[in-house]
Design a protein around this motif. Structure first.
Motif, short mmCIF file in Angstrom:
data_model
loop_
_atom_site.label_atom_id
_atom_site.label_comp_id
_atom_site.label_asym_id
_atom_site.label_seq_id
_atom_site.Cartn_x
_atom_site.Cartn_y
_atom_site.Cartn_z
N TYR A 71 0.83 -1.20 0.00
CA TYR A 71 0.00 0.00 0.00
C TYR A 71 0.87 1.25 0.00
O TYR A 71 2.09 1.19 0.12
CB TYR A 71 -0.89 0.04 1.25
N ARG A 72 0.18 2.39 -0.06
CA ARG A 72 0.82 3.68 0.16
C ARG A 72 0.40 4.18 1.54
O ARG A 72 -0.78 4.19 1.87
CB ARG A 72 0.39 4.69 -0.90
N PRO A 73 1.34 4.61 2.39
CA PRO A 73 0.98 5.12 3.71
C PRO A 73 0.24 6.45 3.60
O PRO A 73 0.56 7.28 2.74
CB PRO A 73 2.31 5.28 4.43
N THR A 74 -0.74 6.65 4.46
CA THR A 74 -1.52 7.88 4.44
C THR A 74 -1.34 8.73 5.69
O THR A 74 -1.52 9.95 5.64
CB THR A 74 -3.02 7.56 4.26
N TYR A 75 -1.01 8.12 6.82
CA TYR A 75 -0.83 8.91 8.05
C TYR A 75 0.05 8.13 9.01
O TYR A 75 0.14 6.90 8.93
CB TYR A 75 -2.19 9.20 8.71
N MET A 76 0.72 8.85 9.92
CA MET A 76 1.61 8.20 10.87
C MET A 76 1.62 8.97 12.18
O MET A 76 1.66 10.20 12.19
CB MET A 76 3.03 8.13 10.30
N VAL A 77 1.56 8.23 13.29
CA VAL A 77 1.62 8.82 14.62
C VAL A 77 2.65 8.05 15.44
O VAL A 77 2.63 6.81 15.47
CB VAL A 77 0.25 8.78 15.33
N LEU A 78 3.55 8.75 16.11
CA LEU A 78 4.48 8.14 17.05
C LEU A 78 3.96 8.39 18.45
O LEU A 78 3.79 9.54 18.86
CB LEU A 78 5.88 8.74 16.88
N ILE A 79 3.68 7.30 19.19
CA ILE A 79 3.03 7.46 20.49
C ILE A 79 4.00 7.16 21.61
O ILE A 79 5.12 6.67 21.41
CB ILE A 79 1.76 6.59 20.59
N GLN A 116 5.62 3.16 19.93
CA GLN A 116 4.98 2.52 18.79
C GLN A 116 4.70 3.57 17.71
O GLN A 116 4.28 4.69 18.00
CB GLN A 116 3.63 1.89 19.20
N LEU A 117 4.94 3.18 16.47
CA LEU A 117 4.48 3.97 15.33
C LEU A 117 3.19 3.35 14.83
O LEU A 117 3.13 2.14 14.59
CB LEU A 117 5.51 3.96 14.20
#
Length: 271
Positions: A154-162, A166-167
């Motif tokens: 797939y193509r990534p659409t969003y990312m959060v580092l918590i 964890q990503l």
């Protein structure tokens, strides 16, 4: 800081910098175009300030390179070791526009293992491409490598580092907001180097979902609380776009709307 530019077919963009809380801005012209109204326009934080050193800013571009400023945005240079994000594309092929990538769309700083206050050593960069698309630098942006084991279908659409290391990444087979045929939500444990598929909807036998995922948001006080949004629903009982919520760190997801709403287009003026 404000990144400005509407289409990549027009002139180069600019970054507006304010050093007095937004009362005044200085314009800095940059040597790359921006597509504020193009594919993937809602996907992630394209420009991020280093939380350890406010002089350093990274700016993702669509079809040029990863930009880096070391003087609070007054000048910009290329992070030469970052992957080439260019894609072969025929501008005249209008049908292919929905599958076009959007370049480097998100930068995240991992400050948990910061060894000094010079700047952040561990940085993650996400690229909307149908190949290796998540890269990491462990040496303050001097060199970049693809993260091993990542999903590349797939193509990534969003990312959060918590906060628990964890990503969380959402994916679709296009960069959006155009129609998606499939996608997923994945978790990457930085310390263990482990990827886990945590998609709210998982179908047997590799069947495509008929939709992808757009954005994920995580509670800053409790990383087990997350919300992920669907991109272009309409299949498998989801008549409209849906948002999913988990309170146990993605073990169980529940739809928030579950078709209990509908868009009313009856008053839409089509003229």
């Amino acid at each position: 800081y404000i990144a400005c530019g509407t289409y990549t077919s027009s002139s180069n963009g600019a970054i507006l910098c304010s050093y007095d809380g937004g009362r005044t801005f200085a314009r800095v012209d940059v040597p790359f175009t921006m597509g504020g109204n193009e594919n993937g326009r809602g996907n992630g934080e394209w420009m991020m300030v280093d939380p350890q050193n406010v002089n350093i800013i990274y700016m993702g571009t669509r079809f040029a390179w990863l930009g880096r400023s070391t003087d609070k945005g007054r000048s910009w240079a290329r992070a030469t070791s970052f992957s080439d994000v260019s894609e072969k594309f025929n501008l005249a092929d209008r049908a292919a526009w929905g599958n076009r990538g959007s370049g480097i769309v998100c930068i995240a700083y991992d400050v948990q293992d910061a060894k000094d206050e010079r700047d952040t050593g561990n940085i993650y960069g996400r690229v909307i491409e149908g190949k290796e698309n998540l890269f990491v630098s462990h040496d303050y942006g001097e060199s970049w490598q693809p993260v091993g084991g990542q999903p590349v279908q797939y193509r990534p659409t969003y990312m959060v580092l918590i906060s628990n290391g964890q990503l969380i990444l959402t994916y679709g087979d296009t960069s959006g907001p155009s129609q998606m045929g499939d996608g997923g939500v994945w978790k990457y444990d930085i310390r263990k180097g482990k990827w886990t598929d945590i998609s709210p909807v998982r179908l047997p036998g590799g069947e495509k979902a008929g939709f992808g995922y757009a954005v994920v948001s995580v509670d800053a006080c409790n990383p087990k609380y997350m919300i992920a949004s669907m991109q272009v629903g309409g299949k498998h009982g989801y008549k409209s776009d849906e948002m999913f919520r988990t309170v146990d760190g993605s073990k169980n997801w529940k739809p928030i709307f579950k078709t209990r709403y509908a868009y009313d287009y009856s008053n839409l003026n089509n003229s």
